[in-house]
Design a protein around this motif. Structure first.
Motif, PDB file in Angstrom:
ATOM      1  N   PHE A  80      85.091   7.691  51.744  1.00 27.03           N
ATOM      2  CA  PHE A  80      83.714   7.399  52.138  1.00 27.03           C
ATOM      3  C   PHE A  80      83.350   5.984  51.733  1.00 27.03           C
ATOM      4  N   ASP A  81      82.452   5.404  52.481  1.00 21.98           N
ATOM      5  CA  ASP A  81      81.941   4.070  52.179  1.00 21.98           C
ATOM      6  C   ASP A  81      81.012   4.165  50.968  1.00 21.98           C
ATOM      7  N   ASN A  82      81.289   3.391  49.940  1.00 18.08           N
ATOM      8  CA  ASN A  82      80.490   3.451  48.723  1.00 18.08           C
ATOM      9  C   ASN A  82      79.022   3.112  48.976  1.00 18.08           C
ATOM     10  N   ALA A  83      78.762   2.291  50.000  1.00 16.08           N
ATOM     11  CA  ALA A  83      77.375   1.953  50.325  1.00 16.08           C
ATOM     12  C   ALA A  83      76.591   3.207  50.736  1.00 16.08           C
ATOM     13  N   PHE A  84      77.264   4.144  51.393  1.00 17.19           N
ATOM     14  CA  PHE A  84      76.618   5.399  51.781  1.00 17.19           C
ATOM     15  C   PHE A  84      76.279   6.215  50.543  1.00 17.19           C
ATOM     16  N   LYS A  85      77.192   6.257  49.579  1.00 13.90           N
ATOM     17  CA  LYS A  85      76.924   6.983  48.334  1.00 13.90           C
ATOM     18  C   LYS A  85      75.708   6.401  47.628  1.00 13.90           C
ATOM     19  N   GLU A  86      75.594   5.085  47.624  1.00  7.19           N
ATOM     20  CA  GLU A  86      74.449   4.437  46.977  1.00  7.19           C
ATOM     21  C   GLU A  86      73.148   4.759  47.699  1.00  7.19           C
TER      22      GLU A  86
END
Length: 392
Positions: free
Chosen positions: A198-204
């Protein structure tokens, strides 16, 4: 370092095929590497356009709008019909050979597997080494069809040559890495596993409580393609089943993607958004009660395919229904809570399953998924590249 990267489509409409390669490109750019990109679809993703160390060349794929060209490319293509576009890209590079001879690597993520032919040619003609990335299997894939036994034979020879001559071979599917090491034991030291993630930006963004679509009912969310009518059939049956069981007052289906149509009788329980941006997809899935992750008809038992969307679904708190034949997906995600692995025949009684398991499906799940953070994966990935022997 300086990289030549060839990727047919890294536009916002590239969907799953563009996800991995676009993130790889962005991580290389963030690390300060210089990339010259050759692609066919204009424009590239907006998040990549801001990098000054990215130089983009658009080369049209004649096959897209020419029926005669499609027929010819199908008849004479090895390993796949994209070979003619790849040769066109290679010709463009060779016209400026003095410049590109100074590059450290060329890089390709397949399918299409024809991309690696460019790597073979540039290694021979310009002495530029190449790195191969397999999102899916090559000769071991049941989804890859060859027109004749001669096409298949030649394709297998190209695969062997790519593994032989690549500086490193990365695989998104763990079992593909394992099998390639057994198939090519002499080169096992340069075959690596780097799963999708997953894209870490989505997690943030998940930390922002205002982010995401707000639902007033339990939601079953699917974002993806229509699989040539497969989704229409299965989802309309699911919607009808929810209505028949009286679950439509509590549950609804939300979907997005191309080639999907909702029957008029099911519009009260199923809302379809059509083709949407990646940002909108994230907004739709954040607060889902249940995610549907599927493999289409024809996928083999002991499947070697992992739905890309599962890597994003696992960082939400929603339950996940994986519907498809048992295989590598079950192995990779088996230890995470709130994932229900249902066999392919689950479609027949899916609404009944939802009714019988309502309480479990409504639960929120906190999952430890750091190993699927693509930033962590790419840090290891780039470390491997940096530690390769001096290519020249």
């Amino acid at each position: 370092m300086k990289f030549i990267v060839v990727a047919p489509n890294i536009s916002s409409k590239g969907l799953a095929s563009s996800y991995r390669i676009s993130l790889i490109i962005e991580f290389l750019l963030k690390k300060g590497h210089e990339i010259t990109l050759f692609t066919a679809v204009h424009p590239i993703k907006p998040e990549l356009e801001k990098y000054e160390n990215l130089n983009v060349h658009y080369i049209r794929n004649n096959r897209d709008n020419n029926y005669f060209y499609k027929v010819i490319s199908k008849l004479f293509s090895v390993p796949d019909p994209m070979i003619f576009w790849c040769l066109k890209v290679c010709s463009r590079i060779l016209k400026n050979r003095k410049t590109y001879r100074e590059f450290d690597y060329s890089f390709y993520s397949s399918p299409p597997h024809s991309l690696h032919v460019i790597g073979l040619l540039l290694k021979t003609l310009l002495k530029v080494p190449f790195i191969s990335d397999f999102r899916d299997d090559w000769m071991g894939s049941h989804r890859l069809s060859h027109l004749t036994i001669v096409h298949k034979y030649l394709s297998s020879k190209i695969e062997a040559k790519v593994v032989n001559q690549s500086r490193a071979v990365f695989n998104a599917i763990p079992i593909v890495s394992k099998d390639l090491k057994l198939k090519y034991p002499k080169y096992s030291h340069k075959i690596f596993t780097a799963t999708n993630g997953f894209d870490n930006a989505f997690k943030e963004r998940l930390l922002d409580t205002s982010f995401g679509e707000k639902y007033n009912q339990n939601t079953i969310v699917y974002c993806g393609g229509g699989y040539k009518g497969f989704i229409n059939e299965k989802f309309n049956n699911l919607a009808s089943g929810l209505i028949a069981l009286g679950l439509d007052s509590k549950w609804k289906i939300v979907s997005a993607g191309p080639g999907i149509e909702v029957d008029e009788s099911n519009k009260g329980v199923w809302k379809h958004h059509g083709l949407v941006s990646p940002q909108k997809v994230e907004e739709l899935i954040v607060n889902a009660s249940v995610h549907l992750s599927i493999l289409p008809e024809g996928d083999l038992i002991n499947s070697r395919t992992i739905p890309l969307k599962m890597y994003s679904q696992v960082i939400t708190q929603g339950s996940i229904l994986f519907i498809g034949n048992k295989g590598v997906t079950n192995d990779v995600f088996k230890d995470l809570p709130g994932i229900f692995f249902l066999g392919y025949n689950a479609w027949e009684n899916l609404s009944d399953f939802i009714k019988m398991n309502e309480e479990k499906l409504e639960e929120k799940h906190l999952r430890n998924v750091d190993k699927f953070n693509f930033q962590n994966i790419m840090n290891d990935y780039i470390s491997i590249i940096n530690n390769l022997e001096n290519p020249k």
